[in-house]
Design a protein around this motif. Structure first.
Motif, PDB file in Angstrom:
ATOM      1  N   ASP A   3      80.611  23.189  -9.669  1.00 46.55           N
ATOM      2  CA  ASP A   3      78.936  23.598  -9.431  1.00 46.55           C
ATOM      3  C   ASP A   3      78.418  23.704 -10.724  1.00 46.55           C
ATOM      4  O   ASP A   3      77.569  24.290 -10.382  1.00 46.55           O
ATOM      5  N   PHE A   4      78.773  23.002 -11.741  1.00 37.72           N
ATOM      6  CA  PHE A   4      78.327  23.045 -13.255  1.00 37.72           C
ATOM      7  C   PHE A   4      76.605  23.585 -12.942  1.00 37.72           C
ATOM      8  O   PHE A   4      75.437  24.086 -13.328  1.00 37.72           O
ATOM      9  N   GLY A   5      75.899  23.030 -12.897  1.00 34.56           N
ATOM     10  CA  GLY A   5      74.153  21.966 -12.669  1.00 34.56           C
ATOM     11  C   GLY A   5      74.112  22.579 -11.032  1.00 34.56           C
ATOM     12  O   GLY A   5      72.375  23.488 -11.622  1.00 34.56           O
ATOM     13  N   ILE A  36      70.913  18.271 -17.069  1.00 40.75           N
ATOM     14  CA  ILE A  36      71.827  18.847 -16.917  1.00 40.75           C
ATOM     15  C   ILE A  36      72.563  20.151 -15.261  1.00 40.75           C
ATOM     16  O   ILE A  36      73.286  19.663 -14.947  1.00 40.75           O
ATOM     17  N   GLU A  39      74.237  17.071 -13.028  1.00 39.28           N
ATOM     18  CA  GLU A  39      75.235  16.410 -14.020  1.00 39.28           C
ATOM     19  C   GLU A  39      75.083  15.685 -14.318  1.00 39.28           C
ATOM     20  O   GLU A  39      76.079  14.161 -14.939  1.00 39.28           O
ATOM     21  N   GLU A  40      74.055  14.838 -14.290  1.00 37.15           N
ATOM     22  CA  GLU A  40      73.791  13.424 -15.554  1.00 37.15           C
ATOM     23  C   GLU A  40      73.933  13.621 -16.720  1.00 37.15           C
ATOM     24  O   GLU A  40      73.230  13.625 -17.755  1.00 37.15           O
ATOM     25  N   PHE A  41      75.474  13.616 -17.563  1.00 37.87           N
ATOM     26  CA  PHE A  41      75.162  14.537 -18.624  1.00 37.87           C
ATOM     27  C   PHE A  41      74.862  12.835 -19.429  1.00 37.87           C
ATOM     28  O   PHE A  41      74.929  13.191 -20.864  1.00 37.87           O
ATOM     29  N   PHE A  72      80.744  22.318 -20.106  1.00 40.39           N
ATOM     30  CA  PHE A  72      79.966  21.254 -20.375  1.00 40.39           C
ATOM     31  C   PHE A  72      80.926  19.827 -21.450  1.00 40.39           C
ATOM     32  O   PHE A  72      81.317  19.003 -20.605  1.00 40.39           O
ATOM     33  N   LEU A  75      83.678  18.565 -18.593  1.00 35.53           N
ATOM     34  CA  LEU A  75      83.008  18.024 -17.946  1.00 35.53           C
ATOM     35  C   LEU A  75      82.270  16.584 -18.444  1.00 35.53           C
ATOM     36  O   LEU A  75      82.331  15.764 -18.240  1.00 35.53           O
ATOM     37  N   SER A  76      81.737  16.360 -19.611  1.00 31.06           N
ATOM     38  CA  SER A  76      81.287  16.008 -20.487  1.00 31.06           C
ATOM     39  C   SER A  76      82.471  15.060 -20.981  1.00 31.06           C
ATOM     40  O   SER A  76      81.827  13.800 -22.176  1.00 31.06           O
TER      41      SER A  76
END
Length: 82
Positions: A3-5, A36, A39-41, A72, A75-76
Protein backbone atom coordinates in the motif's frame (compact mmCIF):
# COMPACT_ATOMS: atom_id res chain seq x y z
CA UNK A 1 6.07 -1.32 1.19
CA UNK A 2 2.56 -2.66 0.84
CA UNK A 3 0.00 0.00 0.00
CA UNK A 4 2.67 2.45 -1.10
CA UNK A 5 0.45 5.49 -1.49
CA UNK A 6 -1.64 4.77 1.59
CA UNK A 7 1.54 4.75 3.68
CA UNK A 8 2.28 8.33 2.61
CA UNK A 9 -1.29 9.49 3.14
CA UNK A 10 -1.60 7.87 6.57
CA UNK A 11 1.73 9.31 7.72
CA UNK A 12 0.76 12.79 6.50
CA UNK A 13 -2.64 12.64 8.20
CA UNK A 14 -1.11 11.29 11.43
CA UNK A 15 1.12 14.37 11.48
CA UNK A 16 -1.93 16.57 10.93
CA UNK A 17 -0.59 18.01 7.69
CA UNK A 18 -2.46 18.93 4.53
CA UNK A 19 -1.13 18.39 1.04
CA UNK A 20 -0.86 22.16 0.73
CA UNK A 21 1.35 22.37 3.83
CA UNK A 22 3.62 19.60 2.54
CA UNK A 23 3.79 21.29 -0.87
CA UNK A 24 4.82 24.60 0.71
CA UNK A 25 7.46 22.93 2.89
CA UNK A 26 8.94 20.61 0.25
CA UNK A 27 8.31 22.76 -2.83
CA UNK A 28 6.73 19.75 -4.54
CA UNK A 29 3.51 20.63 -6.37
CA UNK A 30 0.33 19.38 -4.72
CA UNK A 31 -0.61 17.47 -7.88
CA UNK A 32 2.59 15.42 -7.60
CA UNK A 33 2.03 14.67 -3.92
CA UNK A 34 -1.49 13.51 -4.78
CA UNK A 35 -0.10 11.34 -7.58
CA UNK A 36 2.25 9.65 -5.10
CA UNK A 37 -0.55 9.04 -2.60
CA UNK A 38 -2.85 7.68 -5.32
CA UNK A 39 -0.05 5.69 -6.98
CA UNK A 40 -0.79 7.47 -10.26
CA UNK A 41 2.84 7.51 -11.28
CA UNK A 42 2.03 8.42 -14.88
CA UNK A 43 1.24 11.94 -13.58
CA UNK A 44 4.76 12.41 -12.20
CA UNK A 45 7.57 13.94 -14.25
CA UNK A 46 9.84 11.55 -16.06
CA UNK A 47 13.21 10.33 -14.87
CA UNK A 48 15.01 11.12 -11.66
CA UNK A 49 12.65 13.95 -10.76
CA UNK A 50 9.91 11.54 -9.70
CA UNK A 51 12.37 9.59 -7.55
CA UNK A 52 13.49 12.83 -5.93
CA UNK A 53 9.90 13.76 -5.14
CA UNK A 54 9.29 10.37 -3.53
CA UNK A 55 12.50 10.66 -1.50
CA UNK A 56 11.78 14.21 -0.31
CA UNK A 57 8.19 13.42 0.56
CA UNK A 58 9.21 10.29 2.49
CA UNK A 59 11.93 12.15 4.40
CA UNK A 60 9.49 14.91 5.30
CA UNK A 61 7.07 12.33 6.69
CA UNK A 62 9.85 10.40 8.47
CA UNK A 63 9.28 7.35 6.28
CA UNK A 64 12.32 5.24 5.31
CA UNK A 65 13.27 7.15 2.16
CA UNK A 66 15.56 4.49 0.70
CA UNK A 67 12.84 1.86 1.00
CA UNK A 68 10.23 4.25 -0.40
CA UNK A 69 12.36 4.95 -3.47
CA UNK A 70 13.11 1.24 -3.97
CA UNK A 71 9.40 0.45 -3.73
CA UNK A 72 8.60 3.29 -6.12
CA UNK A 73 11.17 1.95 -8.60
CA UNK A 74 9.59 -1.50 -8.41
CA UNK A 75 5.99 -0.28 -8.68
CA UNK A 76 6.63 2.23 -11.46
CA UNK A 77 9.07 0.00 -13.39
CA UNK A 78 11.63 2.81 -13.21
CA UNK A 79 15.03 2.03 -14.69
CA UNK A 80 17.96 4.42 -14.35
CA UNK A 81 19.27 5.66 -17.69
CA UNK A 82 22.50 4.15 -18.89
Amino acid sequence: MADFGITFKNAREAMGLSLEQIAAETRIATRYLEAIEKEEFQHLPQGVFSRGFVRSYAEHLRIDAAKAVADFDRLSNYHEPT
